[in-house]
Design an enzyme around this catalytic site. Structure first.
Site, PDB file in Angstrom:
ATOM      1  N   CYS B 172       0.855  -1.196   0.000  1.00  0.00           N
ATOM      2  CA  CYS B 172       0.000   0.000   0.000  1.00  0.00           C
ATOM      3  C   CYS B 172       0.885   1.237   0.000  1.00  0.00           C
ATOM      4  O   CYS B 172       0.608   2.231  -0.666  1.00  0.00           O
ATOM      5  CB  CYS B 172      -0.895   0.024   1.237  1.00  0.00           C
ATOM      6  SG  CYS B 172      -1.904  -1.435   1.453  1.00  0.00           S
ATOM      7  N   HIS B 176       0.957   5.018  -1.355  1.00  0.00           N
ATOM      8  CA  HIS B 176       0.457   5.885  -0.281  1.00  0.00           C
ATOM      9  C   HIS B 176       1.493   6.113   0.806  1.00  0.00           C
ATOM     10  O   HIS B 176       1.141   6.225   1.977  1.00  0.00           O
ATOM     11  CB  HIS B 176      -0.821   5.289   0.321  1.00  0.00           C
ATOM     12  CG  HIS B 176      -1.962   5.240  -0.639  1.00  0.00           C
ATOM     13  ND1 HIS B 176      -2.678   6.351  -1.010  1.00  0.00           N
ATOM     14  CD2 HIS B 176      -2.519   4.206  -1.318  1.00  0.00           C
ATOM     15  CE1 HIS B 176      -3.627   6.005  -1.873  1.00  0.00           C
ATOM     16  NE2 HIS B 176      -3.550   4.710  -2.089  1.00  0.00           N
ATOM     17  N   ARG B 220     -13.026  -0.772  -1.731  1.00  0.00           N
ATOM     18  CA  ARG B 220     -11.859   0.079  -1.910  1.00  0.00           C
ATOM     19  C   ARG B 220     -10.564  -0.722  -1.657  1.00  0.00           C
ATOM     20  O   ARG B 220      -9.607  -0.650  -2.423  1.00  0.00           O
ATOM     21  CB  ARG B 220     -11.961   1.281  -0.973  1.00  0.00           C
ATOM     22  CG  ARG B 220     -10.845   2.297  -1.001  1.00  0.00           C
ATOM     23  CD  ARG B 220     -10.674   2.954  -2.336  1.00  0.00           C
ATOM     24  NE  ARG B 220      -9.748   2.176  -3.180  1.00  0.00           N
ATOM     25  CZ  ARG B 220      -9.448   2.480  -4.433  1.00  0.00           C
ATOM     26  NH1 ARG B 220     -10.009   3.514  -5.018  1.00  0.00           N
ATOM     27  NH2 ARG B 220      -8.601   1.749  -5.124  1.00  0.00           N
ATOM     28  N   CYS B 224      -7.704  -1.923  -4.377  1.00  0.00           N
ATOM     29  CA  CYS B 224      -6.294  -1.590  -4.236  1.00  0.00           C
ATOM     30  C   CYS B 224      -5.450  -2.841  -4.440  1.00  0.00           C
ATOM     31  O   CYS B 224      -4.425  -2.811  -5.115  1.00  0.00           O
ATOM     32  CB  CYS B 224      -6.005  -0.994  -2.855  1.00  0.00           C
ATOM     33  SG  CYS B 224      -6.327   0.781  -2.774  1.00  0.00           S
TER      34      CYS B 224
END
Lengths: 102, 263
Positions: B172, B176, B220, B224
């Site tokens: 992730c 991010h 969501r 991802c």
């Protein structure tokens, strides 16, 4: 079955000469165009009534988005006025919603 | 104005343009939020919440989302949390699934057959999430952090956030984890930092204008993982709940103002 609608109608402009009724209405509708695999399916007519009297008649095309929102501004009006908005699509389905001006 | 921009040097103009772009995006976000069909999904969700279904032919109105049976006010803002009856940390959709199987007597297979909908027909989870989340507007995000299992979920979520794997060896944090990055026009928030996690977690679940669909947090996270080319995570799995816990705890204290409207 037609999906839900939601409407807000408020009086704006206070006690001045410019007093008007603001209407904002949301409609559930797929609004598909002739190019889509679902085929042409769109809202054709929208009618706004103020205390039972037709004040807006609109013709809507396939160019309008899915789940559209419309807003109308009516001259004058008073709190408690009954506002009714209805739609009719090209397949004959329809729906309407009624509210009192707040 | 236009000709003035043309006159100044490229370097001098860049920050000005960047600021203008940001302002224009903000304006666009305001425009899509005004008149967003989110309210229609909330209405559909409310009708479904009250509809008797399943072998036991009962509605979800007695579903306990952590604040007592049938209490909706502020319930979403306090999820994910540990539920004693299920001996598990649960997020909203996991809890809804729990209520569908226990209260309504539906099988897990049947209830999870269609968890992600499409533009023509939203899923049950999507409309229910819209309705339940809307009942938390104004409540501060306060996912559970006191129970040992909640602490465990937070730590697991944190580890998953930074864990690199899959065909592209991504985590992730690959997208991010660094400030000032974006994909096309989309800013990439550093979700492990409080100031970035807060506005994001306060506006999910959300309606996406670009595909006319209402999207849940489980979707969501699932998407991802799809974008990172991982195997698809199971719906309502411990891993997805843990990630959601990590993100929501990081965003703690932010008043919930969703369901949001995204580009």
């Amino acid at each position: 079955m037609a999906g839900p609608m939601k409407m807000r109608a408020t009086l704006a402009g206070g006690n001045t000469a410019a007093v008007h009724t603001e209407i904002r209405v949301l409609m559930t509708h797929p609004m598909t165009t002739a190019q889509m695999k679902e085929g042409l399916h769109h809202i054709q007519n929208v009618v706004v009534k103020q205390n039972g009297k037709v004040v807006v008649e609109a013709e809507i095309s396939q160019a309008v988005s899915r789940n559209p929102v419309f807003s109308f501004r009516l001259k004058g009006g008073a709190k408690g006025d009954k506002i009714e908005v209805s739609w009719l699509d090209n397949k004959g389905e329809s729906n309407k919603i009624e509210t009192a001006v707040a | 104005m236009r000709s003035c921009f043309l006159l100044c040097g490229v370097l001098a103009c860049t920050p000005l343009f960047a600021q203008d772009t940001k302002k224009e995006i903000q304006k666009y976000q305001q425009m899509i939020a005004d008149g967003s069909p989110v309210e229609l999904f909330e209405l559909e969700g409310e009708a479904l919440w009250k509809k008797a279904q399943g072998p036991k032919n009962v509605s979800l109105e007695k579903c306990d989302l952590g604040q007592g049976a049938g209490v909706l006010k502020g319930a979403y803002a306090r999820l994910p949390r540990y539920f004693k009856d299920a001996d598990r940390v649960m997020d909203l959709e996991t809890r809804l699934l729990h209520c569908m199987t226990t209260l309504q007597g539906r099988s897990r297979e049947e209830a999870t057959k269609r968890v992600f909908g499409n533009e023509n027909q939203p899923s049950e989870m999507e409309v229910l999430s819209a309705y339940v989340a809307a009942e938390s507007r104004g409540a501060k995000l306060a996912a559970g952090t006191s129970h040992p299992r909640e602490k465990e979920a937070y730590e697991l979520g944190k580890a998953l956030f930074f864990h690199r794997a899959g065909g592209w060896d991504m985590s992730c944090a690959s997208c991010h984890g660094e400030e000032g990055k974006r994909i096309r026009m989309q800013d990439l928030p550093v979700l492990s930092k409080r100031e970035f996690a807060r506005p994001i977690m306060a506006t999910w679940p959300a309606y996406r204008v670009s595909n006319s669909q209402f999207k849940t947090m489980q979707w969501r996270i699932n998407d991802c993982y799809r974008q990172m080319r991982y195997p698809e995570p199971s719906f309502a799995s411990d891993a997805t709940i843990a990630l959601n816990t990590f993100l929501t705890v990081t965003a703690a204290g932010e008043p919930y103002r969703g369901p949001g409207t995204k580009r």
